[in-house]
Structures are given as C-alpha cells and as structure tokens.
Enzyme design. Structure first.
Site, PDB file in Angstrom:
ATOM      1  N   HIS A 190     -22.983-101.401  14.162  1.00 25.05           N
ATOM      2  CA  HIS A 190     -23.074-102.352  15.277  1.00 25.05           C
ATOM      3  C   HIS A 190     -24.149-103.401  14.991  1.00 25.05           C
ATOM      4  CE1 HIS A 190     -22.319-103.434  19.501  1.00 25.05           C
ATOM      5  NE2 HIS A 190     -23.628-103.617  19.625  1.00 25.05           N
ATOM      6  N   ASP A 211     -26.068-106.620  16.408  1.00 28.29           N
ATOM      7  CA  ASP A 211     -26.406-107.342  17.638  1.00 28.29           C
ATOM      8  C   ASP A 211     -26.984-108.711  17.324  1.00 28.29           C
ATOM      9  OD1 ASP A 211     -25.819-105.568  19.870  1.00 28.29           O
ATOM     10  OD2 ASP A 211     -27.338-104.232  19.008  1.00 28.29           O
ATOM     11  N   MET A 270     -28.386-112.155  18.777  1.00 24.97           N
ATOM     12  CA  MET A 270     -28.981-112.682  20.023  1.00 24.97           C
ATOM     13  C   MET A 270     -29.597-114.047  19.766  1.00 24.97           C
ATOM     14  SD  MET A 270     -31.006-109.310  21.273  1.00 24.97           S
ATOM     15  CE  MET A 270     -30.176-107.758  21.559  1.00 24.97           C
ATOM     16  N   MET A 325     -24.261-112.005  21.372  1.00 23.04           N
ATOM     17  CA  MET A 325     -24.921-112.327  22.643  1.00 23.04           C
ATOM     18  C   MET A 325     -25.467-113.732  22.497  1.00 23.04           C
ATOM     19  SD  MET A 325     -26.621-108.594  23.188  1.00 23.04           S
ATOM     20  CE  MET A 325     -26.395-108.203  21.457  1.00 23.04           C
ATOM     21  N   MET A 341     -21.105-103.179  29.006  1.00 24.22           N
ATOM     22  CA  MET A 341     -22.558-103.032  28.869  1.00 24.22           C
ATOM     23  C   MET A 341     -23.056-101.990  29.867  1.00 24.22           C
ATOM     24  SD  MET A 341     -23.385-105.022  26.389  1.00 24.22           S
ATOM     25  CE  MET A 341     -25.117-104.539  26.460  1.00 24.22           C
ATOM     26  N   ASP A 376     -22.485 -99.701  25.489  1.00 23.85           N
ATOM     27  CA  ASP A 376     -23.653-100.157  24.735  1.00 23.85           C
ATOM     28  C   ASP A 376     -24.868-100.227  25.649  1.00 23.85           C
ATOM     29  OD1 ASP A 376     -25.407-101.408  23.009  1.00 23.85           O
ATOM     30  OD2 ASP A 376     -24.200-103.223  22.752  1.00 23.85           O
TER      31      ASP A 376
HETATM   32  C1  DX5 Z   1     -28.712-104.639  23.577  1.00 19.85           C
HETATM   33  C2  DX5 Z   1     -27.795-104.339  22.427  1.00 19.85           C
HETATM   34  C3  DX5 Z   1     -27.643-102.904  22.129  1.00 19.85           C
HETATM   35  C4  DX5 Z   1     -28.915-102.170  21.865  1.00 19.85           C
HETATM   36  C5  DX5 Z   1     -28.745-100.737  22.214  1.00 19.85           C
HETATM   37  O1  DX5 Z   1     -28.457-105.870  24.119  1.00 19.85           O
HETATM   38  O2  DX5 Z   1     -26.505-104.881  22.627  1.00 19.85           O
HETATM   39  O3  DX5 Z   1     -26.707-102.697  21.082  1.00 19.85           O
HETATM   40  O4  DX5 Z   1     -29.374-102.306  20.551  1.00 19.85           O
HETATM   41  O5  DX5 Z   1     -29.936-100.094  22.027  1.00 19.85           O
HETATM   42  P1  DX5 Z   1     -30.291 -98.720  22.696  1.00 19.85           P
HETATM   43  O6  DX5 Z   1     -29.322 -97.715  22.173  1.00 19.85           O
HETATM   44  O7  DX5 Z   1     -31.671 -98.498  22.237  1.00 19.85           O
HETATM   45  O8  DX5 Z   1     -30.173 -98.896  24.188  1.00 19.85           O
HETATM   46 ZN    ZN Z   2     -24.831-104.401  21.204  1.00 27.14          ZN
END
Ligand code: DX5
Ligand code: ZN
Length: 219
Positions: A35, A37, A39, A70, A139, A177
C-alpha cells in the site's frame, strides 16, 4: 462470491531510509499488496512522496502496488502514477468534481481503478461507478496520518458498501484503511471488508516481527 482476505501493509510506516529493503521484507513476510500512500499537503494535511519515489523501489517486489492517492486534483498525474508501476490506482471521491472521468482515465491506462470514500462521504456516491471500479476503499480514520485510532462508526459504512457490492454482482475488493490492528481487523472482516491496510500494526516492531504482525491481522 468468496473473497480471500488480503493484507496491504502501508509503507507510510516504513523506514524511508531503507524503503526498498522494507518492501522486500514485507513481501517476504506475507503481504498480498503493497500500500502506497501519496499525500499532497492540500487534500490531506500531510505530505508523503510521489511517483518518482515508488518508481525507484518498484523492483523490490513483484506484488501488487496498491496506490492510494490523497491528492487533489488527480487527473493530470494519473499517467505518472501508472508509469511508475502502480497496479491499482485509488482516487478519493472527494478529490474532484468528476470522479467518473478519473476512473475512466485509470482504466484507459490499463490499471485497476479504486475509489476511496471518507467517513462522512455518503455511500450513494458509489451508485454511478459500481460498474467500473475494481476496489472500494472505505476510510476508517480521517486520512493524512498513520497511527490514528480506528473509528467504530465506519463499521456500518463497510457493511453497507458490502451489501452494494453483493447487489452489483461484480467482484469488487472492499478495502479498509486506518487504525487496523488484530482486534479491529476482526471487526472489519465481520462487517464485510476483504483487503486490510495496516501501517503501524505491521511496522511497529521492526522486520523480525513483520510476518507475525501480518499473520495476526489476517487472523
Ligand atoms: C492514512 C493512510 C493509511 C495509514 C494507515 O491516511 O491512508 O494508509 O498509513 O496507517 P495506520 O495503520 O497506522 O492507521
Ligand atoms: Zn492509505
């Protein structure tokens, strides 16, 4: 239709100084997806990394790169994310006014298309895209940071999305997630999730524990 439970470790919690090694380690430890992420400091209040970073580490694993964008806007960057080695590209329903167009673009790039919905986004946003998505990401926290507490109200949302997937008659992954631990993993699986993202709960104890932590979430 039966769905296997898949675990998608979020590299947001990995050691960025050794990202390729970290990805190889979670691959070996039993991850199904990786995965990623992304941002932008605009759609969410944090900045992580972009396509050039995961392009550099793409060769560390042959597993599915599950890219969670994101960012807003998204469309101008989709080709870059596809070319960098994404297998699934997930965009947020809230990221722009033309979700359907973004998903069409992802499909035209030959990638699997995912839609992510925040806690307060009505599930009806899915109605017009159920026939084209490969993955729906619900989410279970407010996006932007790892290490946040799971929001229990998301369980009803997951169950409602699972019902919609079943009614569609299509095979669509239901990913969750945020705040996933062995305890909340059981709750989200019972509610209908089949792809579990976890960052903190997998990476917290270092590489020697990755396999054990992944197995604990898988249940
Ligand atoms: C947050 C991300 C997640 C995050 C999850 O916006 O999309 O993927 O890394 O992390 P944990 O498992 O620590 O909540
Ligand atoms: Zn994520």
């Amino acid at each position: 239709m039966t769905y296997d439970i898949k675990i998608s470790p979020s590299i947001l919690s990995a050691d960025f100084g050794h990202l390729a090694d970290e990805i190889a380690a979670i691959d070996k430890a039993g991850a199904d997806y990786i995965h990623i992420d992304v941002m932008d400091g605009h759609f969410v209040p944090n900045i992580s990394f972009g396509a050039p970073v995961y392009k550099c580490v793409r060769s560390a694993s042959k597993k599915i790169f599950d890219v969670h964008l994101m960012i807003s806007p998204t469309d101008a960057y989709l080709k870059d994310f596809a070319d960098a080695g994404a297998d699934i590209i997930t965009v947020h329903a809230e990221a722009g006014p033309h979700l359907h167009r973004s998903l069409q673009t992802i499909k035209a790039l030959g990638k699997k298309a995912g839609v992510a919905i925040n806690l307060t986004t009505p599930n009806d946003v899915l109605i017009s895209v159920m026939d084209m998505v490969d993955l729906i990401l619900v989410m279970t926290i407010n996006p932007g940071f790892g290490g946040q507490a799971f929001v229990p109200a998301s369980l009803k949302k997951i169950a409602d999305v699972r019902r919609r997937i079943t009614e569609s008659g299509r095979m669509i992954d239901l990913e969750v997630d945020g705040g996933i631990t062995p305890l909340t993993a059981k709750q989200v699986i019972d509610a209908g999730a089949n792809v579990l993202v976890a960052g903190t709960a997998i990476f917290k104890d270092g590489p020697a524990k990755y396999a054990e932590n992944i197995a604990a979430i898988r249940g």
